[in-house]
Design a protein around this motif. Sequence first.
Motif, PDB file in Angstrom:
ATOM      1  N   GLU A 161      13.267   6.411 -12.405  1.00 45.52           N
ATOM      2  CA  GLU A 161      13.696   7.265 -11.287  1.00 45.52           C
ATOM      3  C   GLU A 161      15.193   7.518 -11.429  1.00 45.52           C
ATOM      4  OE1 GLU A 161      12.183   8.307  -8.182  1.00 45.52           O
ATOM      5  OE2 GLU A 161      10.191   7.547  -8.635  1.00 45.52           O
ATOM      6  N   TYR A 165      16.838   0.640   1.823  1.00 39.59           N
ATOM      7  CA  TYR A 165      17.132   0.484   3.245  1.00 39.59           C
ATOM      8  C   TYR A 165      16.997  -0.986   3.607  1.00 39.59           C
ATOM      9  CZ  TYR A 165      16.240   5.494   3.276  1.00 39.59           C
ATOM     10  OH  TYR A 165      16.272   6.831   3.008  1.00 39.59           O
ATOM     11  N   THR A 171      13.352   8.809  -4.678  1.00 38.97           N
ATOM     12  CA  THR A 171      13.558  10.168  -4.168  1.00 38.97           C
ATOM     13  C   THR A 171      12.748  11.188  -4.960  1.00 38.97           C
ATOM     14  OG1 THR A 171      15.558  10.327  -5.503  1.00 38.97           O
ATOM     15  CG2 THR A 171      15.827   9.700  -3.204  1.00 38.97           C
ATOM     16  N   ASN A 198       7.610  -1.460   0.861  1.00 41.61           N
ATOM     17  CA  ASN A 198       8.131  -2.172   2.032  1.00 41.61           C
ATOM     18  C   ASN A 198       8.093  -3.665   1.709  1.00 41.61           C
ATOM     19  OD1 ASN A 198       8.646  -3.451   4.438  1.00 41.61           O
ATOM     20  ND2 ASN A 198       7.365  -2.089   5.662  1.00 41.61           N
ATOM     21  N   PHE A 231      10.077   1.585  -9.717  1.00 37.51           N
ATOM     22  CA  PHE A 231      10.962   2.744  -9.738  1.00 37.51           C
ATOM     23  C   PHE A 231      11.639   2.952 -11.088  1.00 37.51           C
ATOM     24  CE2 PHE A 231      10.545   1.081  -5.474  1.00 37.51           C
ATOM     25  CZ  PHE A 231      10.114   2.211  -4.793  1.00 37.51           C
ATOM     26  N   ARG A 285       7.126   4.416  -1.969  1.00 33.82           N
ATOM     27  CA  ARG A 285       7.871   3.606  -1.012  1.00 33.82           C
ATOM     28  C   ARG A 285       7.293   2.194  -1.037  1.00 33.82           C
ATOM     29  NH1 ARG A 285       8.998   4.993   5.309  1.00 33.82           N
ATOM     30  NH2 ARG A 285      10.947   3.866   5.317  1.00 33.82           N
ATOM     31  N   ARG A 306       8.436   9.826  -4.430  1.00 34.87           N
ATOM     32  CA  ARG A 306       7.973   9.592  -3.063  1.00 34.87           C
ATOM     33  C   ARG A 306       7.229   8.260  -2.909  1.00 34.87           C
ATOM     34  NH1 ARG A 306      11.121  12.564  -0.218  1.00 34.87           N
ATOM     35  NH2 ARG A 306      10.721  14.767  -0.206  1.00 34.87           N
ATOM     36  N   VAL A 322      13.450  -2.014   2.069  1.00 31.94           N
ATOM     37  CA  VAL A 322      12.483  -0.937   1.911  1.00 31.94           C
ATOM     38  C   VAL A 322      13.080  -0.070   0.818  1.00 31.94           C
ATOM     39  CG1 VAL A 322      11.408   1.089   2.952  1.00 31.94           C
ATOM     40  CG2 VAL A 322      11.699  -0.998   4.294  1.00 31.94           C
ATOM     41  N   VAL A 381      17.227   6.015  -6.393  1.00 35.21           N
ATOM     42  CA  VAL A 381      16.375   5.148  -5.571  1.00 35.21           C
ATOM     43  C   VAL A 381      17.174   4.733  -4.336  1.00 35.21           C
ATOM     44  CG1 VAL A 381      15.071   2.993  -5.487  1.00 35.21           C
ATOM     45  CG2 VAL A 381      15.181   4.297  -7.628  1.00 35.21           C
ATOM     46  N   TYR A 406      17.255  -0.058   8.302  1.00 38.62           N
ATOM     47  CA  TYR A 406      15.826  -0.040   8.608  1.00 38.62           C
ATOM     48  C   TYR A 406      15.599  -1.177   9.596  1.00 38.62           C
ATOM     49  CZ  TYR A 406      10.769   0.013   7.844  1.00 38.62           C
ATOM     50  OH  TYR A 406       9.414   0.105   7.999  1.00 38.62           O
ATOM     51  N   GLU A 436      12.738   3.230  -1.786  1.00 41.67           N
ATOM     52  CA  GLU A 436      12.081   4.531  -1.817  1.00 41.67           C
ATOM     53  C   GLU A 436      12.614   5.352  -2.981  1.00 41.67           C
ATOM     54  OE1 GLU A 436      12.729   7.533   1.507  1.00 41.67           O
ATOM     55  OE2 GLU A 436      11.061   6.311   2.260  1.00 41.67           O
TER      56      GLU A 436
END
Length: 193
Positions: free
Chosen positions: A119, A125, A161, A168, A116, A166, A164, A157, A122, A150, A159
Amino acid sequence: MSLDNVVEDIRDEARARAEEIREQGEHRAEEIIETAETDADELLEARKEDVERQIEQERERALSSAKLEAKQERLEARRDVLEDVRSRVEDELVDLPRERREALTRSLLEDAAPEFEGEESVAVYGRASDEELLEDLLEDYDDFEYAGEYECLGGVVVEGTDSRVRVNNTFDSVLSSVWEDNLKNVSELLFDQ
């Protein structure tokens, strides 16, 4: 020769012929009976062999079926044991001491962070009960913020924004990967194959 003698000779001949026919009939009857008894013995023997063959085939089928059923029961029992082991591992992951949970979660977050870079925002979760822990860890990351819970055993997790993307990195996903990679070894240890 008198008529009586002729009649008597004819009777004697007839008796002799009748005796010969009777003996031939008895001899033929004995042959027929002997042939019938031989045929009956052969038929009986053939039937016995058929019955024995059928019994053996049925025994083999029953034995095969029993072996298959036993194998299925063994596999089910092993599956149950493996599920129990995995369940215990999951329970232990949920009950990790805070220091160990923090170290593992930090490591999983560090592994996800490079995905990321650049970004602007971010979202991270995690498990509901780990919210405070995650917020503390996220203080070390610019533009990363706790976004909510989550459903998992722990971990994160992450992600992006904008992109997109992700990742895990939950305890669940790591456990699944490790479990699949080592299932054969675990099985061999447990069942001494």
